[in-house]
Design a protein around this motif. Structure first.
Motif, PDB file in Angstrom:
ATOM      1  N   THR A  80       5.205   2.769  -7.501  1.00 25.15           N
ATOM      2  CA  THR A  80       3.879   2.199  -7.793  1.00 25.15           C
ATOM      3  C   THR A  80       3.222   3.535  -7.638  1.00 25.15           C
ATOM      4  OG1 THR A  80       2.836   1.315  -6.591  1.00 25.15           O
ATOM      5  CG2 THR A  80       3.939  -0.095  -8.136  1.00 25.15           C
ATOM      6  N   SER A  81       1.764   3.649  -8.252  1.00 25.31           N
ATOM      7  CA  SER A  81       1.030   5.547  -8.384  1.00 25.31           C
ATOM      8  C   SER A  81      -0.177   4.708  -7.657  1.00 25.31           C
ATOM      9  CB  SER A  81       0.667   5.726  -9.528  1.00 25.31           C
ATOM     10  OG  SER A  81      -0.015   6.807  -9.167  1.00 25.31           O
ATOM     11  N   PRO A  82      -0.722   4.760  -6.396  1.00 28.78           N
ATOM     12  CA  PRO A  82       0.125   5.462  -5.005  1.00 28.78           C
ATOM     13  C   PRO A  82       1.108   4.060  -5.125  1.00 28.78           C
ATOM     14  CG  PRO A  82      -2.455   4.437  -4.985  1.00 28.78           C
ATOM     15  CD  PRO A  82      -1.650   4.357  -6.422  1.00 28.78           C
ATOM     16  N   PRO A  83       2.113   4.428  -4.337  1.00 29.20           N
ATOM     17  CA  PRO A  83       3.188   3.557  -4.002  1.00 29.20           C
ATOM     18  C   PRO A  83       2.555   2.680  -2.764  1.00 29.20           C
ATOM     19  CG  PRO A  83       3.876   5.852  -3.326  1.00 29.20           C
ATOM     20  CD  PRO A  83       2.215   5.987  -3.827  1.00 29.20           C
ATOM     21  N   SER A  84       2.832   1.226  -2.963  1.00 28.68           N
ATOM     22  CA  SER A  84       2.425   0.396  -2.533  1.00 28.68           C
ATOM     23  C   SER A  84       4.140  -0.094  -1.889  1.00 28.68           C
ATOM     24  CB  SER A  84       2.549  -0.919  -3.427  1.00 28.68           C
ATOM     25  OG  SER A  84       2.862  -1.304  -4.209  1.00 28.68           O
ATOM     26  N   VAL A  85       4.119  -1.049  -0.425  1.00 30.08           N
ATOM     27  CA  VAL A  85       5.355  -1.432   0.181  1.00 30.08           C
ATOM     28  C   VAL A  85       4.756  -2.882   0.021  1.00 30.08           C
ATOM     29  CG1 VAL A  85       6.070  -1.320   2.622  1.00 30.08           C
ATOM     30  CG2 VAL A  85       5.022   0.422   1.047  1.00 30.08           C
ATOM     31  N   GLU A  86       5.759  -3.596   0.337  1.00 28.96           N
ATOM     32  CA  GLU A  86       6.400  -5.061   0.144  1.00 28.96           C
ATOM     33  C   GLU A  86       6.798  -5.408   1.014  1.00 28.96           C
ATOM     34  OE1 GLU A  86       4.806  -7.169  -3.897  1.00 28.96           O
ATOM     35  OE2 GLU A  86       6.382  -7.361  -3.580  1.00 28.96           O
ATOM     36  N   TYR A  87       6.550  -6.537   2.586  1.00 26.75           N
ATOM     37  CA  TYR A  87       7.646  -7.359   3.060  1.00 26.75           C
ATOM     38  C   TYR A  87       7.709  -8.392   2.590  1.00 26.75           C
ATOM     39  CZ  TYR A  87       5.370  -3.177   5.744  1.00 26.75           C
ATOM     40  OH  TYR A  87       4.863  -1.950   6.389  1.00 26.75           O
ATOM     41  N   GLU A  88       9.628  -8.974   3.073  1.00 28.64           N
ATOM     42  CA  GLU A  88       9.534 -10.249   2.834  1.00 28.64           C
ATOM     43  C   GLU A  88      10.901 -10.577   3.957  1.00 28.64           C
ATOM     44  OE1 GLU A  88      11.820 -10.229  -0.872  1.00 28.64           O
ATOM     45  OE2 GLU A  88      12.107  -8.685  -1.309  1.00 28.64           O
ATOM     46  N   LEU A  89      10.952 -11.911   3.787  1.00 28.14           N
ATOM     47  CA  LEU A  89      12.126 -12.361   4.725  1.00 28.14           C
ATOM     48  C   LEU A  89      12.994 -11.535   4.084  1.00 28.14           C
ATOM     49  CD1 LEU A  89      10.626 -15.969   5.998  1.00 28.14           C
ATOM     50  CD2 LEU A  89      10.451 -13.916   7.531  1.00 28.14           C
ATOM     51  N   THR A  90      14.099 -11.598   5.147  1.00 24.53           N
ATOM     52  CA  THR A  90      15.989 -11.914   4.448  1.00 24.53           C
ATOM     53  C   THR A  90      16.667 -13.485   4.632  1.00 24.53           C
ATOM     54  OG1 THR A  90      16.241 -11.000   6.707  1.00 24.53           O
ATOM     55  CG2 THR A  90      16.061  -9.243   5.587  1.00 24.53           C
ATOM     56  N   GLU A  91      17.319 -12.993   4.681  1.00 23.99           N
ATOM     57  CA  GLU A  91      17.619 -14.285   4.891  1.00 23.99           C
ATOM     58  C   GLU A  91      18.180 -14.699   5.584  1.00 23.99           C
ATOM     59  OE1 GLU A  91      22.177 -15.622   3.207  1.00 23.99           O
ATOM     60  OE2 GLU A  91      21.827 -14.378   1.827  1.00 23.99           O
ATOM     61  N   LEU A  92      18.296 -14.044   6.697  1.00 21.45           N
ATOM     62  CA  LEU A  92      18.357 -14.377   8.054  1.00 21.45           C
ATOM     63  C   LEU A  92      16.870 -14.910   8.849  1.00 21.45           C
ATOM     64  CD1 LEU A  92      19.654 -14.268  11.395  1.00 21.45           C
ATOM     65  CD2 LEU A  92      19.224 -12.089  11.205  1.00 21.45           C
ATOM     66  N   GLY A  93      16.120 -13.580   8.132  1.00 23.29           N
ATOM     67  CA  GLY A  93      14.080 -14.757   8.521  1.00 23.29           C
ATOM     68  C   GLY A  93      14.393 -15.882   7.825  1.00 23.29           C
ATOM     69  N   ALA A  94      14.421 -15.823   6.697  1.00 18.56           N
ATOM     70  CA  ALA A  94      14.217 -17.741   6.121  1.00 18.56           C
ATOM     71  C   ALA A  94      15.338 -18.505   7.170  1.00 18.56           C
ATOM     72  CB  ALA A  94      14.673 -17.345   4.763  1.00 18.56           C
ATOM     73  N   GLU A  95      15.799 -18.142   7.831  1.00 19.61           N
ATOM     74  CA  GLU A  95      16.569 -18.538   9.035  1.00 19.61           C
ATOM     75  C   GLU A  95      15.734 -19.450  10.323  1.00 19.61           C
ATOM     76  OE1 GLU A  95      21.192 -18.882   9.323  1.00 19.61           O
ATOM     77  OE2 GLU A  95      21.048 -17.735   7.908  1.00 19.61           O
ATOM     78  N   LEU A  96      14.438 -18.988   9.978  1.00 15.19           N
ATOM     79  CA  LEU A  96      13.563 -19.161  11.282  1.00 15.19           C
ATOM     80  C   LEU A  96      12.348 -20.236  10.612  1.00 15.19           C
ATOM     81  CD1 LEU A  96      13.260 -15.669  12.489  1.00 15.19           C
ATOM     82  CD2 LEU A  96      14.428 -17.014  14.060  1.00 15.19           C
ATOM     83  N   VAL A  97      12.547 -20.479   9.371  1.00 10.28           N
ATOM     84  CA  VAL A  97      10.846 -21.323   8.822  1.00 10.28           C
ATOM     85  C   VAL A  97      11.394 -22.577   9.629  1.00 10.28           C
ATOM     86  CG1 VAL A  97      10.376 -21.244   7.412  1.00 10.28           C
ATOM     87  CG2 VAL A  97      10.771 -19.289   7.196  1.00 10.28           C
TER      88      VAL A  97
END
Length: 114
Positions: A80-97
């Motif tokens: 995007t303009s300006p660039p944006s950054v998103e963070y999300e859980l990986t499969e491994l991260g989702a296993e911690l939930v």
């Protein structure tokens, strides 16, 4: 007369103990809060700051980098303009939930006893 030390009958943990590895990931300050906030889907840095008001930007950046390095969180730069950054859980991260949710459940029970 001092009490006799009893022998521990629990088996020794394996050298590369999985519990120690897991706790080293979620044991950092605010780490569980970051995972909790990401469990419903991707969030931008500013959104995570709103989700976790007491965390400083420096600590949040450090936690996100650590979680990314360990394969728990994925960092996605959006074109995007300006660039944006998103963070999300990986499969491994989702296993911690579910583990974190179980800890929360026990925490509620402990609060009721106090």
């Amino acid at each position: 007369m001092p009490l006799k030390i009893r022998k521990n009958k629990s088996p020794q943990p394996p050298e590369a103990c999985p519990l120690t590895e897991c706790m080293s990931i979620i044991g950092g300050a605010w780490t569980v809060n970051v995972i909790w906030s990401l469990r419903a889907g991707p969030r931008r840095f500013s959104e995570l700051r709103l989700d976790i008001p007491p965390v400083s930007p420096k600590v949040l950046t450090t936690r996100l980098r650590e979680l990314e390095t360990r394969g728990v969180v994925r960092r996605d730069v959006k074109p995007t303009s300006p660039p944006s950054v998103e963070y999300e859980l990986t499969e491994l991260g989702a296993e911690l939930v579910p583990a974190i949710e179980a800890i929360v459940d026990v925490g509620h029970k402990l609060k009721q006893r106090a």
